[in-house]
Scaffold this motif. Sequence first.
Motif, mmCIF file in Angstrom:
data_model
loop_
_atom_site.group_PDB
_atom_site.id
_atom_site.type_symbol
_atom_site.label_atom_id
_atom_site.label_comp_id
_atom_site.label_asym_id
_atom_site.label_seq_id
_atom_site.Cartn_x
_atom_site.Cartn_y
_atom_site.Cartn_z
ATOM 1 N N GLY A 34 162.553 -33.147 -106.564
ATOM 2 C CA GLY A 34 161.839 -32.612 -105.421
ATOM 3 C C GLY A 34 162.208 -33.330 -104.137
ATOM 4 N N ALA A 35 161.600 -32.855 -103.037
ATOM 5 C CA ALA A 35 161.960 -33.340 -101.711
ATOM 6 C C ALA A 35 161.231 -34.609 -101.291
ATOM 7 C CB ALA A 35 161.689 -32.231 -100.688
ATOM 8 N N PHE A 36 160.138 -34.964 -101.981
ATOM 9 C CA PHE A 36 159.316 -36.090 -101.554
ATOM 10 C C PHE A 36 159.041 -37.027 -102.718
ATOM 11 C CE2 PHE A 36 158.292 -32.413 -98.999
ATOM 12 C CZ PHE A 36 158.328 -32.894 -97.701
ATOM 13 N N GLY A 37 159.100 -38.314 -102.447
ATOM 14 C CA GLY A 37 158.686 -39.325 -103.412
ATOM 15 C C GLY A 37 157.386 -39.937 -102.933
ATOM 16 N N ASN A 38 157.460 -41.152 -102.405
ATOM 17 C CA ASN A 38 156.279 -41.841 -101.884
ATOM 18 C C ASN A 38 156.034 -41.571 -100.404
ATOM 19 O OD1 ASN A 38 155.661 -43.121 -104.325
ATOM 20 N ND2 ASN A 38 157.125 -44.755 -103.905
ATOM 21 N N VAL A 39 157.044 -41.108 -99.685
ATOM 22 C CA VAL A 39 156.951 -40.932 -98.242
ATOM 23 C C VAL A 39 157.041 -39.450 -97.889
ATOM 24 C CG1 VAL A 39 158.059 -41.463 -96.035
ATOM 25 C CG2 VAL A 39 157.989 -43.189 -97.837
ATOM 26 N N ASN A 40 156.129 -38.991 -97.044
ATOM 27 C CA ASN A 40 156.212 -37.629 -96.514
ATOM 28 C C ASN A 40 157.047 -37.686 -95.238
ATOM 29 O OD1 ASN A 40 155.964 -35.126 -95.377
ATOM 30 N ND2 ASN A 40 153.774 -34.948 -95.735
ATOM 31 N N TRP A 41 158.354 -37.541 -95.390
ATOM 32 C CA TRP A 41 159.277 -37.635 -94.264
ATOM 33 C C TRP A 41 159.091 -36.503 -93.255
ATOM 34 C CZ3 TRP A 41 161.679 -33.082 -94.477
ATOM 35 C CH2 TRP A 41 161.880 -32.495 -95.728
ATOM 36 N N GLY A 42 158.378 -35.435 -93.626
ATOM 37 C CA GLY A 42 158.178 -34.310 -92.708
ATOM 38 C C GLY A 42 156.909 -34.399 -91.880
ATOM 39 N N ALA A 43 156.107 -35.421 -92.108
ATOM 40 C CA ALA A 43 154.777 -35.461 -91.501
ATOM 41 C C ALA A 43 154.791 -35.546 -89.981
ATOM 42 C CB ALA A 43 153.973 -36.625 -92.077
ATOM 43 N N ASP A 44 155.718 -36.276 -89.402
ATOM 44 C CA ASP A 44 155.649 -36.550 -87.966
ATOM 45 C C ASP A 44 156.628 -35.778 -87.096
ATOM 46 O OD1 ASP A 44 153.528 -38.318 -88.141
ATOM 47 O OD2 ASP A 44 154.834 -40.010 -88.567
ATOM 48 N N TRP A 45 157.451 -34.940 -87.669
ATOM 49 C CA TRP A 45 158.418 -34.257 -86.804
ATOM 50 C C TRP A 45 158.579 -32.769 -87.105
ATOM 51 C CZ3 TRP A 45 162.821 -32.002 -88.860
ATOM 52 C CH2 TRP A 45 163.120 -32.354 -90.185
ATOM 53 N N THR A 46 157.854 -32.231 -88.069
ATOM 54 C CA THR A 46 157.969 -30.815 -88.389
ATOM 55 C C THR A 46 156.775 -30.035 -87.849
ATOM 56 O OG1 THR A 46 156.793 -31.043 -90.487
ATOM 57 C CG2 THR A 46 159.192 -31.374 -90.547
ATOM 58 N N ALA A 47 156.890 -28.731 -87.815
ATOM 59 C CA ALA A 47 155.766 -27.885 -87.394
ATOM 60 C C ALA A 47 154.577 -28.049 -88.336
ATOM 61 C CB ALA A 47 156.199 -26.418 -87.331
ATOM 62 N N LEU A 48 154.836 -28.273 -89.623
ATOM 63 C CA LEU A 48 153.733 -28.472 -90.559
ATOM 64 C C LEU A 48 152.921 -29.713 -90.205
ATOM 65 C CD1 LEU A 48 155.496 -27.524 -93.911
ATOM 66 C CD2 LEU A 48 153.634 -26.273 -92.805
ATOM 67 N N GLY A 49 153.576 -30.743 -89.722
ATOM 68 C CA GLY A 49 152.865 -31.918 -89.257
ATOM 69 C C GLY A 49 152.197 -31.678 -87.921
#
Length: 195
Positions: free
Chosen positions: A165-180
């Motif tokens: 999958g795309a995520f392990g321990n860190v949500n790399w999309g949290a601070d720079w995507t529209a979802l964030g």
Amino acid sequence: FGIQHTAAADKGAEIDGDLPKTGVLPASDWQVWNWTAIGKGIATGTALHIRDNAAPKINNSIFADFGTALLVDANTLDEVTGGAAAIRNTIFNVTTLNTLPANAADAFFTNAANANTTASAQLLGISRVAKSGALDPRLASASPARTGASVPPADGFLVNAGYQGAFGNVNWGADWTALGDYGFFNARRHWRRHS
């Protein structure tokens, strides 16, 4: 990474190739590693629809919240039996494997060398509600995706994530995507207000 709205289309991905098999290039022959796709609900939709002689190679991925894992058109079975299309080390959290009667696509699940499983990937949270911060596609500590990954080729481009999958321990999309930005993710900064 992708997540469907509950009113969205019914497929996580529809993968097309060269329907008449003319041999015209480029053909649909590509690879993806560590993809997470979340459907619109466990009882509906198809994770992957492979058609028209397409030959994707999908590795170390997670398809969650779909009704069906695969729909493989008859005109793509040559790619499946010949090994041009491949799905390996992937978790499908679905209610049904294949929408067709038994065919060669079943080998994606029955051939142990493919190492595909049907289980919950144990994502920390699935939500489609803005400003809730409840969408968390990271892996729970006991997730089978933490131990089922294969190592990608050492080609100077791909990096070994060490999990499926795309995520392990860190949500790399949290601070720079529209979802964030719209507050679906629990971002590390405050959400912007949108009207």
